[in-house]
Design an enzyme around this catalytic site. Structure first.
Site, PDB file in Angstrom:
ATOM      1  N   THR A 148       5.074  -8.980  15.119  1.00 28.08           N
ATOM      2  CA  THR A 148       4.082  -9.587  14.512  1.00 28.08           C
ATOM      3  C   THR A 148       3.080  -8.671  14.144  1.00 28.08           C
ATOM      4  O   THR A 148       2.957  -7.670  14.963  1.00 28.08           O
ATOM      5  CB  THR A 148       3.251 -10.550  15.669  1.00 28.08           C
ATOM      6  OG1 THR A 148       4.135 -11.533  16.164  1.00 28.08           O
ATOM      7  CG2 THR A 148       1.999 -11.290  15.199  1.00 28.08           C
TER       8      THR A 148
ATOM      9  N   THR B 172       4.408 -21.558  21.362  1.00 22.65           N
ATOM     10  CA  THR B 172       3.297 -21.349  21.888  1.00 22.65           C
ATOM     11  C   THR B 172       2.344 -20.293  20.951  1.00 22.65           C
ATOM     12  O   THR B 172       2.681 -19.661  20.394  1.00 22.65           O
ATOM     13  CB  THR B 172       3.276 -20.455  23.186  1.00 22.65           C
ATOM     14  OG1 THR B 172       1.960 -20.213  23.761  1.00 22.65           O
ATOM     15  CG2 THR B 172       3.779 -19.059  23.239  1.00 22.65           C
ATOM     16  N   GLN B 173       0.957 -20.808  20.934  1.00 22.06           N
ATOM     17  CA  GLN B 173       0.091 -19.931  20.414  1.00 22.06           C
ATOM     18  C   GLN B 173      -0.514 -18.679  21.069  1.00 22.06           C
ATOM     19  O   GLN B 173      -1.182 -17.995  20.421  1.00 22.06           O
ATOM     20  CB  GLN B 173      -1.152 -20.862  19.618  1.00 22.06           C
ATOM     21  CG  GLN B 173      -1.861 -21.720  20.819  1.00 22.06           C
ATOM     22  CD  GLN B 173      -2.826 -22.430  20.248  1.00 22.06           C
ATOM     23  OE1 GLN B 173      -4.200 -22.338  20.526  1.00 22.06           O
ATOM     24  NE2 GLN B 173      -2.562 -23.588  19.666  1.00 22.06           N
TER      25      GLN B 173
ATOM     26  N   THR C  92       0.863  -1.022  -0.080  1.00 16.81           N
ATOM     27  CA  THR C  92      -0.043  -0.037  -0.111  1.00 16.81           C
ATOM     28  C   THR C  92       0.893   1.159   0.032  1.00 16.81           C
ATOM     29  O   THR C  92       0.607   2.279  -0.601  1.00 16.81           O
ATOM     30  CB  THR C  92      -0.883  -0.105   1.352  1.00 16.81           C
ATOM     31  OG1 THR C  92      -1.798  -1.138   1.360  1.00 16.81           O
ATOM     32  CG2 THR C  92      -1.753   1.167   1.337  1.00 16.81           C
TER      33      THR C  92
ATOM     34  N   ASP D 202       2.004  -7.124  -3.864  1.00 18.75           N
ATOM     35  CA  ASP D 202       1.162  -7.315  -2.623  1.00 18.75           C
ATOM     36  C   ASP D 202       2.111  -8.280  -1.935  1.00 18.75           C
ATOM     37  O   ASP D 202       2.379  -9.319  -2.153  1.00 18.75           O
ATOM     38  CB  ASP D 202      -0.423  -7.758  -2.803  1.00 18.75           C
ATOM     39  CG  ASP D 202      -0.865  -7.394  -1.533  1.00 18.75           C
ATOM     40  OD1 ASP D 202      -2.114  -6.704  -1.450  1.00 18.75           O
ATOM     41  OD2 ASP D 202      -0.853  -8.348  -0.450  1.00 18.75           O
ATOM     42  N   SER D 203       1.957  -7.924  -0.574  1.00 19.17           N
ATOM     43  CA  SER D 203       3.042  -8.923   0.187  1.00 19.17           C
ATOM     44  C   SER D 203       2.334 -10.081   0.485  1.00 19.17           C
ATOM     45  O   SER D 203       3.023 -11.063   1.056  1.00 19.17           O
ATOM     46  CB  SER D 203       3.403  -8.049   1.459  1.00 19.17           C
ATOM     47  OG  SER D 203       2.479  -8.057   2.502  1.00 19.17           O
ATOM     48  N   SER D 204       1.177 -10.232  -0.006  1.00 21.92           N
ATOM     49  CA  SER D 204       0.438 -11.588   0.479  1.00 21.92           C
ATOM     50  C   SER D 204       1.099 -12.722  -1.016  1.00 21.92           C
ATOM     51  O   SER D 204       0.849 -13.992  -0.646  1.00 21.92           O
ATOM     52  CB  SER D 204      -1.139 -11.495   0.098  1.00 21.92           C
ATOM     53  OG  SER D 204      -1.487 -10.593   0.947  1.00 21.92           O
TER      54      SER D 204
HETATM   55  N1  ASP Z   1      -2.306  -5.943   1.238  1.00 27.04           N
HETATM   56  C1  ASP Z   1      -0.921  -5.043   1.571  1.00 27.04           C
HETATM   57  C2  ASP Z   1       0.030  -5.909   1.441  1.00 27.04           C
HETATM   58  O1  ASP Z   1       0.663  -6.296   2.518  1.00 27.04           O
HETATM   59  C3  ASP Z   1      -1.515  -4.436   2.790  1.00 27.04           C
HETATM   60  C4  ASP Z   1      -0.338  -3.244   3.065  1.00 27.04           C
HETATM   61  O2  ASP Z   1       0.405  -2.868   2.300  1.00 27.04           O
HETATM   62  O3  ASP Z   1      -0.198  -2.976   4.215  1.00 27.04           O
HETATM   63  O4  ASP Z   1       0.882  -5.709   0.420  1.00 27.04           O
END
Ligand code: ASP
Length: 341
Positions: A166, A277-278, A14, A58-60
């Site tokens: 995290t 640990t969770q 983003t 996108d970092s996903s």
């Molecule tokens: N979905 C975006 C990403 O991780 C969210 C962000 O940029 O914060 O690439």
């Protein structure tokens, strides 16, 4: 005095988006024009150069191949720059930044990851503060040497050790936390660095960049009622080299015979089993309760107070090192980059 020279590496997310005011659509921004778009950057006491992924993501969509790309950009520019700021989507930033902390052994310069919840062109954006202060953190010097010598993550006024972070919040500007380690620095009227908490690398040693990461691993979060057949299928997969179990509380799990036998057989087959640990804070203490003592006896590795993100990255890194089976437990249970207490 020579100004520090900072390399900004844009991977996506983003932070690098800008709103087309006619259509309202968010689109990627040409990072080469960054200095023109954010004139405030000219006021910083450093020189800035930028480099961007050919196709920002996108970092996903992040994965270890991209981690190697980031490591190689840092490696090939290591002697030319005093510090690095990596712009990254926030969703998987803690994973990438943790991975880089293991991949860059003997790092003696700052590598600061940052991003934002709102695009840099948005009126209420958090991107400008995150970007400007990250560059300032990376520029901090004493006797012309960097003060910060590790991989960090900066977000919403706080600089954290990357492999302790995290992402906790999908909406707030304060999106990250480091619940088992204090922040390294804070941005207020002044930048306040907590020197005692900074990582102190051996400056006699030169940078080693590890590029081999082994992804034959699994992450299993226990829950009451987890199925025996599902777990058996996962743990008997022939490509599996190691598994991280996210257990309850201080490292506890069911003591049902099928479960403990399955874990024992998995370890006997040479698959490493790691206990984390969770809970979002605190540490595994195997042997503290009867419900974790069996895990200790059968040879489960303690992940102590590692975050899930750091555990995954440390595992990929150590398996990639091809260290002997006997040595694995000792190495995993040792803090390598300040990732565990
Ligand atoms: N979905 C975006 C990403 O991780 C969210 C962000 O940029 O914060 O690439």
């Amino acid at each position: 005095m020579v100004k520090p020279n900072i390399l900004l590496i844009y991977t996506g997310g983003t932070i690098g988006m800008i709103k087309d005011f006619k259509t309202g659509v968010l689109k990627a921004f040409d990072f080469k024009t960054l200095l023109d778009k954010i004139p405030e950057l000219q006021l910083l006491e450093c020189t800035i150069e930028t480099v961007s992924f050919d196709e920002p993501i996108d970092s996903s969509n992040m994965n270890p191949e991209y981690w190697v790309q980031i490591a190689e950009i840092i490696e090939s520019n290591y002697n030319t720059f005093d510090g690095f700021v990596v712009l990254h989507g926030s969703d998987t930033m803690s994973y990438t930044a943790s991975a880089l902390s293991f991949m860059l052994e003997n790092l003696a310069k700052p590598v600061v990851f940052t991003g934002s919840q709102l695009p840099i062109g948005d009126l209420r954006t958090d991107a400008k503060e995150n970007l400007i202060t990250s560059i300032q953190m990376a520029s901090l010097q004493e006797n012309e040497k960097p003060i910060i010598k590790e991989v960090c993550l900066y977000f919403e006024y706080k600089l954290y050790r990357a492999n302790r972070t995290t992402k906790l919040n999908a909406e707030n500007f304060k999106a990250f936390a480091s619940l088992n380690y204090p922040e390294l620095a804070e941005s207020g009227v002044h930048l306040k660095v907590n020197n005692d908490y900074l990582f102190k690398p051996d400056l006699e040693k030169s940078l080693i960049v590890h590029k081999h990461l082994d992804t034959n691993i699994a992450l299993i979060k226990l829950f009451p009622g987890i199925s025996e057949s599902f777990l058996t299928n996962v743990l008997t997969n022939t490509t599996l080299k190691a598994v991280i179990l996210e257990t309850y509380g201080a490292g506890n799990c069911t003591t049902e015979a099928w479960f403990l036998n399955l874990i024992k057989q998995t370890i006997t087959r040479g698959v490493q089993v790691i206990n984390i640990t969770q809970c979002i804070s605190g540490s595994v203490m195997m042997g503290h309760y009867e419900t974790s003592n069996q895990l200790k006896i059968i040879g489960v590795v303690s992940g102590k107070d590692l975050t899930t993100e750091a555990a995954i990255c440390k595992l990929m890194y150590l398996l990639g090192q091809n260290i002997q089976e006997k040595e694995f437990k000792r190495n995993f249970e040792t803090s390598l980059r300040g990732e565990m207490s």
